[in-house]
Design an enzyme around this catalytic site. Sequence first.
Site, PDB file in Angstrom:
ATOM      1  N   HIS A 138      -8.071   0.668   7.562  1.00  0.00           N
ATOM      2  CA  HIS A 138      -8.289   2.038   7.093  1.00  0.00           C
ATOM      3  C   HIS A 138      -9.590   2.601   7.674  1.00  0.00           C
ATOM      4  CE1 HIS A 138      -5.535   1.103   3.440  1.00  0.00           C
ATOM      5  NE2 HIS A 138      -4.879   1.302   4.555  1.00  0.00           N
ATOM      6  N   HIS A 150       4.275   4.740  13.541  1.00  0.00           N
ATOM      7  CA  HIS A 150       3.132   5.102  12.688  1.00  0.00           C
ATOM      8  C   HIS A 150       1.778   4.715  13.264  1.00  0.00           C
ATOM      9  CE1 HIS A 150       2.640   0.937  11.573  1.00  0.00           C
ATOM     10  NE2 HIS A 150       1.883   1.197  10.533  1.00  0.00           N
ATOM     11  N   SER A 157      -5.531   8.519  19.983  1.00  0.00           N
ATOM     12  CA  SER A 157      -4.548   8.775  18.927  1.00  0.00           C
ATOM     13  C   SER A 157      -3.698   9.953  19.405  1.00  0.00           C
ATOM     14  CB  SER A 157      -5.238   9.132  17.612  1.00  0.00           C
ATOM     15  OG  SER A 157      -5.972   8.023  17.136  1.00  0.00           O
ATOM     16  N   HIS A 215      -7.173   7.695   7.489  1.00  0.00           N
ATOM     17  CA  HIS A 215      -6.087   6.731   7.282  1.00  0.00           C
ATOM     18  C   HIS A 215      -6.424   5.854   6.076  1.00  0.00           C
ATOM     19  CE1 HIS A 215      -3.955   2.785   8.663  1.00  0.00           C
ATOM     20  NE2 HIS A 215      -3.169   3.478   7.860  1.00  0.00           N
ATOM     21  N   ASP A 268       0.858  -1.186   0.000  1.00  0.00           N
ATOM     22  CA  ASP A 268       0.000   0.000   0.000  1.00  0.00           C
ATOM     23  C   ASP A 268       0.890   1.230   0.000  1.00  0.00           C
ATOM     24  OD1 ASP A 268      -2.070   1.711   0.027  1.00  0.00           O
ATOM     25  OD2 ASP A 268      -2.899   1.111   1.962  1.00  0.00           O
ATOM     26  N   PRO A 286      -2.216   7.299  14.747  1.00  0.00           N
ATOM     27  CA  PRO A 286      -3.538   6.777  15.117  1.00  0.00           C
ATOM     28  C   PRO A 286      -3.413   5.596  16.076  1.00  0.00           C
ATOM     29  CG  PRO A 286      -3.054   6.338  12.789  1.00  0.00           C
ATOM     30  CD  PRO A 286      -1.842   6.984  13.383  1.00  0.00           C
TER      31      PRO A 286
END
Lengths: 480, 138
Positions: A205, A403, A384, A236, A97, A377
């Site tokens: 996501h 991340h 978050s 996201h 991705d 996140p």
Amino acid sequence: MKKQHLQKIEDYLWEIPRSYNANMHVPARVYALEGLIDAISSDRSLDQLVNVATLPGIMKASMVMPDAHEGYGFPIGGVAATQYPDGVISPGGIGYDINCGVRLMVSKMRYEDVADRMEDLSKELYKQIPSGVGKGGMIQLNRKAMEDVLIKGAEWAVDKGMGSLEDLEHIENHGCLKEADPATVSDKAKQRGLDQLGTIGAGNHFVEIDVVDQIFHEEAAGAFGLQKGNLAVLIHTGSRGLGHQVATDYIRLMVNAMPKYEYKPPDRELACVPFSSEEGQQYFKAMCAAANFAWCNRQVISWEVCKAWENVFGSYSDCPKLLYDVAHNIAKIEEYTFNGKMEKVIVHRKGATRAFGADFEELPRAFRHIGQPVLIPGSMGTESYVLVGTNKSLELTFGSSCHGAGRRMSRRAAKRQVNAPGLQEQLKKQGIFVTAGSFKGIAEEAPVAYKDVNLVVETVHRAGIALKVAKLKPKAVIKG
Amino acid sequence: MKKIEFLPHIADVRIRLEADSLEQLFCASAEALSEMLYPGFCNDGKTLTIGRSLHIISMDRTTLLIDFLSELLTLAYTEKAIFCYVHIEKMSETQINAIVSGALVDGFEEDVKAVTYHEANVQKNETGNWETIVIVDI
């Protein structure tokens, strides 16, 4: 690999020395507080990190951030820099991705004033933002428009009225990597992207409405426009099927090309070629194009958020403003100091966020003196964080930070363990509205499946590679 | 004989495939992929409405299997279809010609990003069957 192979350097830093494996060119380093080490050493993350240390041209160390977990080839949370221009580029070090990333929009609206509208807002967001696998969006690109998106990135959406020029200032690389060349992206990849702009997809996501819950760094929070009690929107997602196909195409190409360069990595998923080679250049240009597609995707989603905002609150102009958009699956050409001399390197970040400090010219004037926002996140239903990058990250981690929270439980185990309708109800009682395409998605992304994001963030804060600015708490979550 | 087993993986999907011939191993891998994309879709005697041919050349039998699955995944997404059946016309350790057939779908149940080469190694086991692990990125 066992925990005892790790040598403690600092409270937050562990090392596997080069002597562990004769093929390692550099040591392997793990940024994590002790409380995270058991989870990180319980899967194959450390073996994968050692494999990365064997890549031709790797500099200083292979590294993982505290949210590390097992991937395929590279561990997730991995950072590796290789010598420019003849060190390798490895698509596995970026991931399938390409430019999966996060953007945060901040609002002046106070949560307490609109708390009773959160359920309506979550339903409207679910209506406006297409999600799920294989589901197309409202924009159908033709071939020419696709080429433009791949070249221009987020600017394409702004040109179409989906956002402002100011937004572009608030995106990593201003939402466009200039090296992108659509000719290096296969027709199959382009075809897969034609109807996917403005869609989040599925898996981990999401689009999330948060409230700013706590401020740790008043000056940075002020510069970022974050005020306690105000709403924010976290997005996201990445380059969708287009990016997946680019990675698939080029990993296959590199697997076949490697014998020419006499590379035989310990894992085929670490397929790589010299950056300067024809194959390396083709991949880099295609990766840049896919990254541009992802930035455009998140820009379109912001516009969809604004439409939902307008439908619920009656005014488009009240829509939250973009604070920042940052990639966490990408390769970049950046400059660092080695033995007092500046040298270019190819930085691979796979599940790691750029975390540059103050005075970085690309940053908007409003927070250039503070540093780059770093967006972390947590899992669905947990906190978050917004952090700020530092110049220390340039010395330690090639300007990189963590991340996310990082998985600690497999999706199958989470599905077995979590009662999704029960979790959805429980979160609703806590004032968190979850709207998802399936209960399966809710179960797989349950908080229990993730590490403690507080501990992950504490690691990078103590290491000084990114500092805590604010904590966000979710109020509405939209998932595929 | 063919066997599909889903094993633990922290973030993705680890599949163990076993079959008594290389052809059956490829059929099992396609079955596992379809089952991931849309569980149960191929169980109830679907009317086949779409057929496509695949011609793949790879460097060895392991890369051939992964390249075959990657092509099948791309085909599923570009055609918006689940391919339930594989008819192998010709096969060697480095080449496969096959006809795949299936039916159209409105969407998929799982976001399968890619089929990876990680841990894949097509080889004969102690019982003389072919086996391999396949890691799928989701």
